[in-house]
Design an enzyme around this catalytic site. Structure first.
Site, PDB file in Angstrom:
ATOM      1  N   LEU A  49       0.863  -1.182   0.000  1.00 49.74           N
ATOM      2  CA  LEU A  49       0.000   0.000   0.000  1.00 49.74           C
ATOM      3  C   LEU A  49       0.893   1.222   0.000  1.00 49.74           C
ATOM      4  CD1 LEU A  49      -2.690  -0.908   2.729  1.00 49.74           C
ATOM      5  CD2 LEU A  49      -2.848  -1.248   0.254  1.00 49.74           C
ATOM      6  N   ASP A  50       0.437   2.304  -0.645  1.00 54.37           N
ATOM      7  CA  ASP A  50       1.174   3.570  -0.573  1.00 54.37           C
ATOM      8  C   ASP A  50       1.366   3.979   0.879  1.00 54.37           C
ATOM      9  OD1 ASP A  50       1.148   3.701  -3.325  1.00 54.37           O
ATOM     10  OD2 ASP A  50      -0.486   5.163  -3.436  1.00 54.37           O
ATOM     11  N   ARG A  51       2.407   4.746   1.127  1.00 55.83           N
ATOM     12  CA  ARG A  51       2.703   5.175   2.491  1.00 55.83           C
ATOM     13  C   ARG A  51       1.503   5.841   3.150  1.00 55.83           C
ATOM     14  NH1 ARG A  51       6.492  10.226   4.151  1.00 55.83           N
ATOM     15  NH2 ARG A  51       4.738  11.187   3.091  1.00 55.83           N
ATOM     16  N   THR A  61      -1.678   5.519   2.375  1.00 57.34           N
ATOM     17  CA  THR A  61      -2.887   4.695   2.368  1.00 57.34           C
ATOM     18  C   THR A  61      -2.867   3.789   3.588  1.00 57.34           C
ATOM     19  OG1 THR A  61      -2.998   4.713  -0.046  1.00 57.34           O
ATOM     20  CG2 THR A  61      -4.192   2.951   1.081  1.00 57.34           C
TER      21      THR A  61
END
Length: 285
Positions: free
Chosen positions: A130-132, A134
């Site tokens: 997951l993106d940082r 998110t």
């Protein structure tokens, strides 16, 4: 060492061991490592070759070495552990936390949080990222078999809050690639990679909409790029021109995951709560 035991059923009578294990999902590379491990494969307590044939009632055992590098445990760990067994670990990643260590992030990542629940000589294998910024569920495989059987086979329900009012449901099918002058930013371009996003409106107020989202493809920033492109950027997403007045990061959360357990082969559904900052957006949750 992860030890997995099988009792051979009549349907597998006379199968070669390598055929049985491949049917179960053991990769060729793992099969090779099992052959190279002392007592990596045994039948009824005795050393066995992969070309040997099985009989109904046999007890086949494989022993998977879990050797690898695990970073140091996270200090003052407050990352929620949602599920844990011998093969998988599910953590609820907070926003602003990267999944993997990097030059700029040492000791403050999800990998460090996972180290609080796993032995030190086991590799960190996040099945997806997951993106940082998110938040949400991340599934971590504790051994090579689990990692290979789960890769690309996790269904995820994302929830996002976008600007503006959307109703009903829809699909966004627009190609994505990196913006030429940026290392990070992505955009919709005709020469990009195929990207498909399915969405359903859950609830709206006069200014924004809570969406349930499923991805058919997994491009970098896919959800953020697609909704920004159609004029409904995610709240808090400054990179893609989202309004940051009510929330300070992109309003995106991986809430529920669905998968088949890599060893027991049971259907699994794991859910998480909405993050606290989603409740700042009145009238949606």
């Amino acid at each position: 060492m992860r030890v997995i035991r099988f009792e051979i059923k009549e349907k597998d009578n006379n199968k070669q061991i390598k055929e049985f294990l491949r049917d179960f999902g053991v990769s060729s590379s793992l099969l090779t490592r099992l052959k190279q491990t002392e007592n990596g494969i045994t039948v009824n307590g005795n050393f066995a070759r992969t070309i040997d044939r099985l009989s109904t009632g046999d007890r086949l055992v494989i022993s998977i070495q879990n050797k690898g590098h695990m970073p140091k445990p996270l200090e003052n760990n407050n990352v929620q552990m949602v599920y844990d067994d011998e093969d998988i670990l599910v953590l609820n990643k907070p926003f602003m936390m990267p999944v993997h260590e990097s030059r700029n992030h040492q000791g403050d990542t999800l990998a460090n949080a996972a180290a609080c629940y796993m032995v030190s000589d086991t590799a960190f294998r996040a099945v997806y990222r997951l993106d940082r910024d998110t938040s949400g569920l991340v599934l971590i495989a504790k051994n090579e078999l689990a990692a290979s059987k789960l890769a690309g086979r996790i269904k995820k329900d994302y929830y996002a809050i976008c600007e503006g009012v959307l109703t009903d449901s829809g699909t966004i099918d627009l190609p994505i690639r990196r913006v030429n002058d940026s290392i990070i930013k992505r955009g919709v371009f005709s020469d990009g990679e195929k990207a498909i996003t399915h969405w359903q409106a859950v609830k709206s107020n006069s200014e924004s909409t809570l969406l349930k989202i499923n991805l058919e493809t997994g491009r970098t920033h896919q959800i953020r790029v697609h909704f920004s492109h159609i004029g409904h950027p995610l709240l808090g997403d400054s990179l893609y021109k989202g309004n940051c007045e009510q929330i300070t990061r992109q309003a995106l959360h991986c809430k529920t995951i669905y998968f088949t357990h890599p060893v027991t082969e049971r259907s699994m559904v794991i859910d998480s709560d909405f993050p606290e900052d989603f409740y700042q957006i009145k009238g949606l949750i």
